[in-house]
Design a protein around this motif. Structure first.
Motif, PDB file in Angstrom:
ATOM      1  N   ALA A   1     -35.847   1.410  54.841  1.00 26.47           N
ATOM      2  CA  ALA A   1     -36.691   2.053  55.838  1.00 26.47           C
ATOM      3  C   ALA A   1     -36.081   3.363  56.331  1.00 26.47           C
ATOM      4  O   ALA A   1     -36.793   4.339  56.581  1.00 26.47           O
ATOM      5  N   GLY A   2     -34.745   3.381  56.476  1.00 30.98           N
ATOM      6  CA  GLY A   2     -34.089   4.599  56.922  1.00 30.98           C
ATOM      7  C   GLY A   2     -34.307   5.755  55.966  1.00 30.98           C
ATOM      8  O   GLY A   2     -34.555   6.889  56.380  1.00 30.98           O
ATOM      9  N   SER A   3     -34.241   5.478  54.671  1.00 28.18           N
ATOM     10  CA  SER A   3     -34.470   6.526  53.676  1.00 28.18           C
ATOM     11  C   SER A   3     -35.900   7.045  53.746  1.00 28.18           C
ATOM     12  O   SER A   3     -36.144   8.249  53.613  1.00 28.18           O
ATOM     13  N   LEU A   4     -36.860   6.139  53.971  1.00 30.78           N
ATOM     14  CA  LEU A   4     -38.258   6.554  54.067  1.00 30.78           C
ATOM     15  C   LEU A   4     -38.521   7.348  55.348  1.00 30.78           C
ATOM     16  O   LEU A   4     -39.218   8.374  55.331  1.00 30.78           O
ATOM     17  N   LEU A   5     -37.971   6.889  56.466  1.00 28.71           N
ATOM     18  CA  LEU A   5     -38.148   7.612  57.719  1.00 28.71           C
ATOM     19  C   LEU A   5     -37.525   8.998  57.640  1.00 28.71           C
ATOM     20  O   LEU A   5     -38.070   9.976  58.161  1.00 28.71           O
ATOM     21  N   ALA A   6     -36.376   9.089  56.975  1.00 31.90           N
ATOM     22  CA  ALA A   6     -35.683  10.372  56.876  1.00 31.90           C
ATOM     23  C   ALA A   6     -36.524  11.421  56.177  1.00 31.90           C
ATOM     24  O   ALA A   6     -36.410  12.623  56.453  1.00 31.90           O
ATOM     25  N   ALA A   7     -37.393  10.988  55.262  1.00 29.56           N
ATOM     26  CA  ALA A   7     -38.233  11.921  54.511  1.00 29.56           C
ATOM     27  C   ALA A   7     -39.510  12.297  55.257  1.00 29.56           C
ATOM     28  O   ALA A   7     -40.206  13.234  54.854  1.00 29.56           O
ATOM     29  N   ALA A   8     -39.841  11.577  56.336  1.00 34.89           N
ATOM     30  CA  ALA A   8     -41.089  11.844  57.066  1.00 34.89           C
ATOM     31  C   ALA A   8     -40.959  13.136  57.871  1.00 34.89           C
ATOM     32  O   ALA A   8     -39.979  13.325  58.595  1.00 34.89           O
ATOM     33  N   PRO A   9     -41.929  14.045  57.786  1.00 33.46           N
ATOM     34  CA  PRO A   9     -41.805  15.335  58.471  1.00 33.46           C
ATOM     35  C   PRO A   9     -41.754  15.220  59.987  1.00 33.46           C
ATOM     36  O   PRO A   9     -41.184  16.079  60.655  1.00 33.46           O
ATOM     37  N   GLU A  10     -42.335  14.148  60.558  1.00 35.46           N
ATOM     38  CA  GLU A  10     -42.332  14.012  62.007  1.00 35.46           C
ATOM     39  C   GLU A  10     -41.011  13.504  62.574  1.00 35.46           C
ATOM     40  O   GLU A  10     -40.788  13.538  63.789  1.00 35.46           O
ATOM     41  N   VAL A  11     -40.115  13.025  61.714  1.00 34.30           N
ATOM     42  CA  VAL A  11     -38.835  12.472  62.157  1.00 34.30           C
ATOM     43  C   VAL A  11     -37.782  13.571  62.156  1.00 34.30           C
ATOM     44  O   VAL A  11     -37.554  14.233  61.145  1.00 34.30           O
ATOM     45  N   THR A  12     -37.123  13.775  63.299  1.00 34.24           N
ATOM     46  CA  THR A  12     -36.127  14.836  63.419  1.00 34.24           C
ATOM     47  C   THR A  12     -34.699  14.324  63.267  1.00 34.24           C
ATOM     48  O   THR A  12     -33.798  15.114  62.969  1.00 34.24           O
ATOM     49  N   LEU A  13     -34.462  13.042  63.484  1.00 29.62           N
ATOM     50  CA  LEU A  13     -33.162  12.410  63.261  1.00 29.62           C
ATOM     51  C   LEU A  13     -33.411  10.981  62.812  1.00 29.62           C
ATOM     52  O   LEU A  13     -34.389  10.352  63.244  1.00 29.62           O
ATOM     53  N   CYS A  14     -32.523  10.437  61.979  1.00 37.30           N
ATOM     54  CA  CYS A  14     -32.655   9.038  61.580  1.00 37.30           C
ATOM     55  C   CYS A  14     -31.287   8.505  61.184  1.00 37.30           C
ATOM     56  O   CYS A  14     -30.595   9.124  60.363  1.00 37.30           O
ATOM     57  N   TYR A  15     -30.906   7.377  61.769  1.00 39.17           N
ATOM     58  CA  TYR A  15     -29.594   6.807  61.474  1.00 39.17           C
ATOM     59  C   TYR A  15     -29.568   5.317  61.819  1.00 39.17           C
ATOM     60  O   TYR A  15     -30.412   4.805  62.560  1.00 39.17           O
ATOM     61  N   LYS A  16     -28.582   4.639  61.246  1.00 43.05           N
ATOM     62  CA  LYS A  16     -28.346   3.222  61.525  1.00 43.05           C
ATOM     63  C   LYS A  16     -27.125   3.111  62.428  1.00 43.05           C
ATOM     64  O   LYS A  16     -26.115   3.784  62.196  1.00 43.05           O
ATOM     65  N   ARG A  17     -27.233   2.277  63.458  1.00 43.96           N
ATOM     66  CA  ARG A  17     -26.129   2.066  64.381  1.00 43.96           C
ATOM     67  C   ARG A  17     -25.806   0.577  64.487  1.00 43.96           C
ATOM     68  O   ARG A  17     -26.639  -0.273  64.198  1.00 43.96           O
ATOM     69  N   ARG A  18     -24.597   0.303  64.911  1.00 42.93           N
ATOM     70  CA  ARG A  18     -24.165  -1.079  65.086  1.00 42.93           C
ATOM     71  C   ARG A  18     -24.915  -1.720  66.254  1.00 42.93           C
ATOM     72  O   ARG A  18     -25.062  -1.121  67.321  1.00 42.93           O
TER      73      ARG A  18
END
Length: 329
Positions: free
Chosen positions: A248-265
């Motif tokens: 999901a993170g990889s897909l969100l990262a490619a979405a134009p509306e998403v400005t940051l995307c990361y996984k946290r503990r």
């Protein structure tokens, strides 16, 4: 915003010329004069639209950092937010719409100092802190395309202890004067060198090395979203199985509306969410529609999520890695 301002801050958030007269080079690209560019940047800086011109470093490549949150009683919010913002290790501090209502980023020279800062905040405020360190970056470019359609290709990476970069003595001196941004003068790298005890070419060579090494995410104009009219700022979080979070993170990262995307503990049991993204819009409805569209389009509707809109910005500046330098922000 006039056409020159628009092109200036949209085209030079990255690919900033690393040469002795960078603003003259920008002026040639924009078919104008060097002093016109410098005057525009000074005006945009004074208006708060431009935070600084300078380096944006890759997360967790220098020292230690974390995103932290607290549940703060409403009557004490301003007081506690002010005390946290006063700490030099804190570079972002926001109120968000959630039970965990105060969110801030802490940077420190190492994990020991980071733990000490968080413990001191708990002791001084009487509020429990949850710490959510970065585990995997999917999209952390930290630029902002005003045209709204272009995204710089970005390879995600898992954060490893071996990613840490140890500064040489010369790099440490340069970092101390660079971390606040370059001065808006015709030869800013010569000015940096004079302050850091290096010649101009050594400064430029060091910056080029950092960029090749990936220590520098980008070098250029750093803008503030709110002052540009993007006043609806939402942090969207999901609770996903780790394997699914990577997809999901990889897909969100490619979405134009998403400005940051990361996984946290996660911080169980208080905080179950592990996948984070940021969405900025000109109004709340635009952001809410974008979230629902992403959930449907990326098959995320079955997973628990929360949308945390920003309410107040208490502090926003670049991270500090070396203490004691003069600021130009």
């Amino acid at each position: 915003m006039d056409p020159l301002d628009f092109r200036l801050i949209n085209e030079f958030q990255r690919n900033f010329p690393l040469d002795p007269a960078p603003f003259a080079g920008i002026a040639r690209c924009l078919d104008t004069g060097e002093e016109t560019v410098l005057t525009a940047l000074r005006r945009l800086h004074a208006a708060g639209i431009v935070s600084r011109v300078g380096a944006v470093f890759a997360p967790r490549r220098l020292g230690a950092s974390t995103l932290a949150a607290m549940i703060v009683p409403a009557r004490r919010l301003e007081e506690i937010a002010a005390s946290i913002s006063a700490r030099p290790e804190v570079n972002h501090n926001y109120e968000r719409e959630h039970r965990y209502n105060l969110w801030f980023v802490v940077n420190a020279r190492d994990e020991t100092q980071l733990a000490g800062v968080l413990a001191a905040i708990e002791r001084d405020t009487g509020c429990r802190v949850i710490s959510l360190p970065l585990e995997h970056e999917f999209y952390i470019d930290l630029g902002f395309d005003l045209a709204g359609a272009r995204k710089v290709p970005h390879a995600g990476r898992r954060i490893e202890a071996t990613d840490l970069h140890t500064l040489t003595a010369a790099e440490h001196r340069l970092m101390g004067v660079l971390q606040h941004g370059i001065e808006l003068v015709p030869q800013p790298f010569a000015r940096l060198g004079a302050q850091a005890g290096m010649d101009e070419q050594a400064v430029i060579a060091t910056l080029e090395h950092w960029r090749r090494d990936g220590l520098l995410k980008r070098f250029g104009i750093v803008v503030r979203h709110h002052e540009l009219g993007y006043t609806a700022n939402a942090m969207v979080v999901w609770d996903l199985p780790d394997a699914e979070a990577n997809r999901a993170g990889s897909l969100l990262a490619a979405a134009p509306e998403v400005t940051l995307c990361y996984k946290r503990r996660r911080h169980l049991p208080q905080w179950p969410y592990n996948l984070f993204c940021m969405i900025h819009g000109r109004d709340r409805n635009v952001v809410e529609r974008a979230v629902e569209d992403l959930r449907r389009r990326l098959d995320l509707e079955r997973y628990p999520h929360a949308v945390l809109f920003s309410r107040l910005r208490f502090k926003q500046r670049g991270a500090r890695y070396v203490a004691g330098a003069t600021t130009h922000e």
